[in-house]
Design a protein around this motif. Sequence first.
Motif, PDB file in Angstrom:
ATOM      1  N   GLN A 281       0.827  -1.206   0.000  1.00 61.51           N
ATOM      2  CA  GLN A 281       0.000   0.000   0.000  1.00 61.51           C
ATOM      3  C   GLN A 281       0.870   1.268   0.000  1.00 61.51           C
ATOM      4  O   GLN A 281       0.557   2.245  -0.677  1.00 61.51           O
ATOM      5  N   ARG A 282       1.938   1.227   0.740  1.00 59.98           N
ATOM      6  CA  ARG A 282       2.864   2.366   0.809  1.00 59.98           C
ATOM      7  C   ARG A 282       3.403   2.715  -0.574  1.00 59.98           C
ATOM      8  O   ARG A 282       3.352   3.859  -1.009  1.00 59.98           O
ATOM      9  N   TYR A 283       3.955   1.705  -1.251  1.00 57.40           N
ATOM     10  CA  TYR A 283       4.544   1.960  -2.565  1.00 57.40           C
ATOM     11  C   TYR A 283       3.484   2.153  -3.644  1.00 57.40           C
ATOM     12  O   TYR A 283       3.717   2.871  -4.619  1.00 57.40           O
TER      13      TYR A 283
ATOM     14  N   GLN B 118       0.197   6.895   5.183  1.00 61.28           N
ATOM     15  CA  GLN B 118      -0.559   8.139   5.272  1.00 61.28           C
ATOM     16  C   GLN B 118       0.105   9.246   4.452  1.00 61.28           C
ATOM     17  O   GLN B 118      -0.555   9.951   3.689  1.00 61.28           O
ATOM     18  N   GLU B 119       1.404   9.411   4.599  1.00 63.85           N
ATOM     19  CA  GLU B 119       2.111  10.460   3.853  1.00 63.85           C
ATOM     20  C   GLU B 119       2.016  10.240   2.351  1.00 63.85           C
ATOM     21  O   GLU B 119       1.735  11.179   1.593  1.00 63.85           O
ATOM     22  N   ASN B 120       2.239   9.009   1.917  1.00 63.24           N
ATOM     23  CA  ASN B 120       2.144   8.720   0.488  1.00 63.24           C
ATOM     24  C   ASN B 120       0.709   8.866  -0.009  1.00 63.24           C
ATOM     25  O   ASN B 120       0.469   9.303  -1.135  1.00 63.24           O
ATOM     26  N   GLY B 121      -0.243   8.503   0.844  1.00 62.17           N
ATOM     27  CA  GLY B 121      -1.648   8.692   0.496  1.00 62.17           C
ATOM     28  C   GLY B 121      -2.002  10.158   0.335  1.00 62.17           C
ATOM     29  O   GLY B 121      -2.686  10.549  -0.617  1.00 62.17           O
ATOM     30  N   TYR B 122      -1.533  10.996   1.269  1.00 64.08           N
ATOM     31  CA  TYR B 122      -1.763  12.438   1.144  1.00 64.08           C
ATOM     32  C   TYR B 122      -1.161  12.977  -0.152  1.00 64.08           C
ATOM     33  O   TYR B 122      -1.783  13.783  -0.854  1.00 64.08           O
TER      34      TYR B 122
ATOM     35  N   ASN C 173      -5.422  10.653  14.166  1.00 64.92           N
ATOM     36  CA  ASN C 173      -4.466   9.639  14.624  1.00 64.92           C
ATOM     37  C   ASN C 173      -3.074  10.226  14.769  1.00 64.92           C
ATOM     38  O   ASN C 173      -2.361   9.929  15.724  1.00 64.92           O
ATOM     39  N   ARG C 174      -2.682  11.051  13.824  1.00 63.35           N
ATOM     40  CA  ARG C 174      -1.352  11.682  13.889  1.00 63.35           C
ATOM     41  C   ARG C 174      -1.257  12.611  15.090  1.00 63.35           C
ATOM     42  O   ARG C 174      -0.243  12.633  15.784  1.00 63.35           O
TER      43      ARG C 174
ATOM     44  N   ASN D 206      -7.335   4.321   4.931  1.00 60.85           N
ATOM     45  CA  ASN D 206      -8.285   3.880   5.950  1.00 60.85           C
ATOM     46  C   ASN D 206      -7.813   2.591   6.622  1.00 60.85           C
ATOM     47  O   ASN D 206      -7.861   2.460   7.839  1.00 60.85           O
ATOM     48  N   ASP D 207      -7.350   1.644   5.820  1.00 60.10           N
ATOM     49  CA  ASP D 207      -6.929   0.346   6.348  1.00 60.10           C
ATOM     50  C   ASP D 207      -5.612   0.405   7.115  1.00 60.10           C
ATOM     51  O   ASP D 207      -5.317  -0.486   7.911  1.00 60.10           O
ATOM     52  N   HIS D 208      -4.811   1.412   6.843  1.00 59.65           N
ATOM     53  CA  HIS D 208      -3.485   1.531   7.477  1.00 59.65           C
ATOM     54  C   HIS D 208      -3.347   2.898   8.147  1.00 59.65           C
ATOM     55  O   HIS D 208      -2.350   3.600   7.991  1.00 59.65           O
ATOM     56  N   ALA D 209      -4.363   3.227   8.925  1.00 57.15           N
ATOM     57  CA  ALA D 209      -4.427   4.549   9.552  1.00 57.15           C
ATOM     58  C   ALA D 209      -3.277   4.803  10.520  1.00 57.15           C
ATOM     59  O   ALA D 209      -2.929   5.962  10.770  1.00 57.15           O
ATOM     60  N   ASP D 210      -2.649   3.753  11.041  1.00 50.37           N
ATOM     61  CA  ASP D 210      -1.554   3.930  11.992  1.00 50.37           C
ATOM     62  C   ASP D 210      -0.175   3.906  11.335  1.00 50.37           C
ATOM     63  O   ASP D 210       0.837   4.021  12.028  1.00 50.37           O
ATOM     64  N   ASN D 211      -0.130   3.745  10.017  1.00 49.91           N
ATOM     65  CA  ASN D 211       1.160   3.689   9.331  1.00 49.91           C
ATOM     66  C   ASN D 211       1.488   5.064   8.748  1.00 49.91           C
ATOM     67  O   ASN D 211       0.852   5.510   7.789  1.00 49.91           O
TER      68      ASN D 211
END
Length: 150
Positions: A49-51, A90-94, A126-127, A81-86
């Motif tokens: 998901q990150r990459y 989150q940064e890559n999603g933003y 969360n952040r 949503n699925d990786h809200a604590d990662n």
Amino acid sequence: QNHDVQSNGLSALATLARNKLAREYIWEGGGIPLLFNAIKSYPSNQNVQRYGCLAIAYFSEGKEELLGRLGAVDHVLTAMNDHADNKIVQENGYNALGALLKNNHENRKRFCTKGGVVVVLKAASNRVLQFFARNDETDALLGLRSERGT
């Protein structure tokens, strides 16, 4: 394991996508459906998901509308949503959302109708909670330690 292969492949894809000419070759070669297939096939793998989100951010340049129609906004929101604590997801999603939504009304509508505001607010809260989690370092930073060190 296969998810490691997918993660490494998406990492390489994201690295290549930094280059405009490489992006064009990947688009022409059918790489985008493979990107989305990997993201959908390994929803619980944080590295995939990150990459995947990072690659979407790079591929969005000039192709925002097409990626939106292919489901990129949905993919990114699901990953966030699925990786809200990662933090990195989150940064890559933003970054991906910023690239997809910039100057694109249709993707903004997709974002809103797919619950994007809630996902982003959840990630932001969360952040904030992580930042203010009480521990020795934050207590010291905020001056909350007493004279006795408790």
